[in-house]
Design a protein around this motif. Structure first.
Motif, PDB file in Angstrom:
ATOM      1  N   TYR A  39      -2.678 -22.381 -67.588  1.00  0.00           N
ATOM      2  CA  TYR A  39      -1.368 -21.904 -68.019  1.00  0.00           C
ATOM      3  C   TYR A  39      -1.077 -20.519 -67.450  1.00  0.00           C
ATOM      4  CZ  TYR A  39       2.500 -20.894 -71.190  1.00  0.00           C
ATOM      5  OH  TYR A  39       3.717 -20.574 -71.705  1.00  0.00           O
ATOM      6  N   LEU A  40      -2.058 -19.622 -67.524  1.00  0.00           N
ATOM      7  CA  LEU A  40      -1.873 -18.275 -66.998  1.00  0.00           C
ATOM      8  C   LEU A  40      -1.698 -18.278 -65.479  1.00  0.00           C
ATOM      9  CD1 LEU A  40      -4.417 -16.275 -69.160  1.00  0.00           C
ATOM     10  CD2 LEU A  40      -1.923 -16.173 -69.252  1.00  0.00           C
ATOM     11  N   CYS A  41      -2.490 -19.075 -64.777  1.00  0.00           N
ATOM     12  CA  CYS A  41      -2.368 -19.164 -63.307  1.00  0.00           C
ATOM     13  C   CYS A  41      -1.016 -19.727 -62.906  1.00  0.00           C
ATOM     14  CB  CYS A  41      -3.490 -20.022 -62.743  1.00  0.00           C
ATOM     15  SG  CYS A  41      -5.105 -19.262 -62.854  1.00  0.00           S
ATOM     16  N   PHE A  42      -0.556 -20.756 -63.624  1.00  0.00           N
ATOM     17  CA  PHE A  42       0.730 -21.363 -63.308  1.00  0.00           C
ATOM     18  C   PHE A  42       1.872 -20.387 -63.572  1.00  0.00           C
ATOM     19  CE2 PHE A  42       4.444 -23.988 -64.378  1.00  0.00           C
ATOM     20  CZ  PHE A  42       4.565 -24.681 -63.177  1.00  0.00           C
ATOM     21  N   SER A  43       1.791 -19.637 -64.663  1.00  0.00           N
ATOM     22  CA  SER A  43       2.859 -18.678 -64.965  1.00  0.00           C
ATOM     23  C   SER A  43       2.897 -17.558 -63.928  1.00  0.00           C
ATOM     24  CB  SER A  43       2.707 -18.116 -66.373  1.00  0.00           C
ATOM     25  OG  SER A  43       1.507 -17.382 -66.482  1.00  0.00           O
ATOM     26  N   LEU A  44       1.741 -17.114 -63.462  1.00  0.00           N
ATOM     27  CA  LEU A  44       1.696 -16.101 -62.415  1.00  0.00           C
ATOM     28  C   LEU A  44       2.266 -16.643 -61.105  1.00  0.00           C
ATOM     29  CD1 LEU A  44       0.787 -13.228 -61.729  1.00  0.00           C
ATOM     30  CD2 LEU A  44      -1.419 -14.191 -61.056  1.00  0.00           C
ATOM     31  N   LEU A  45       1.923 -17.880 -60.774  1.00  0.00           N
ATOM     32  CA  LEU A  45       2.468 -18.517 -59.573  1.00  0.00           C
ATOM     33  C   LEU A  45       3.993 -18.622 -59.653  1.00  0.00           C
ATOM     34  CD1 LEU A  45       2.047 -20.105 -56.899  1.00  0.00           C
ATOM     35  CD2 LEU A  45       1.903 -22.152 -58.320  1.00  0.00           C
ATOM     36  N   MET A  46       4.503 -19.029 -60.805  1.00  0.00           N
ATOM     37  CA  MET A  46       5.952 -19.159 -60.966  1.00  0.00           C
ATOM     38  C   MET A  46       6.651 -17.801 -60.955  1.00  0.00           C
ATOM     39  SD  MET A  46       6.845 -22.250 -60.880  1.00  0.00           S
ATOM     40  CE  MET A  46       5.546 -22.574 -59.703  1.00  0.00           C
TER      41      MET A  46
END
Length: 56
Positions: A39-46
């Motif tokens: 979740y944290l990696c995806f939010s940073l990517l977005m």
């Protein structure tokens, strides 16, 4: 000490036989710690994708 303890991963939980390895295991996990990391990696990517789109 149990003889099997030498072969356990760092988290102390043995993976079941036939389980996925590597990235597939990480993506298809039900472990709450791995889900939080994803979740944290995806939010940073977005954040970066949205920032790039705003700049364009």
């Amino acid at each position: 000490m149990d003889a099997r303890a030498d072969h356990l991963p760092a988290d102390g939980h043995a993976a079941p036989h036939g389980s996925a390895k590597g990235v597939l295991r990480w993506i298809t996990t039900t472990n709450h710690k791995d889900i939080g990391t994803l979740y944290l990696c995806f939010s940073l990517l977005m954040l970066f994708v949205g920032g790039a789109m705003a700049l364009v």
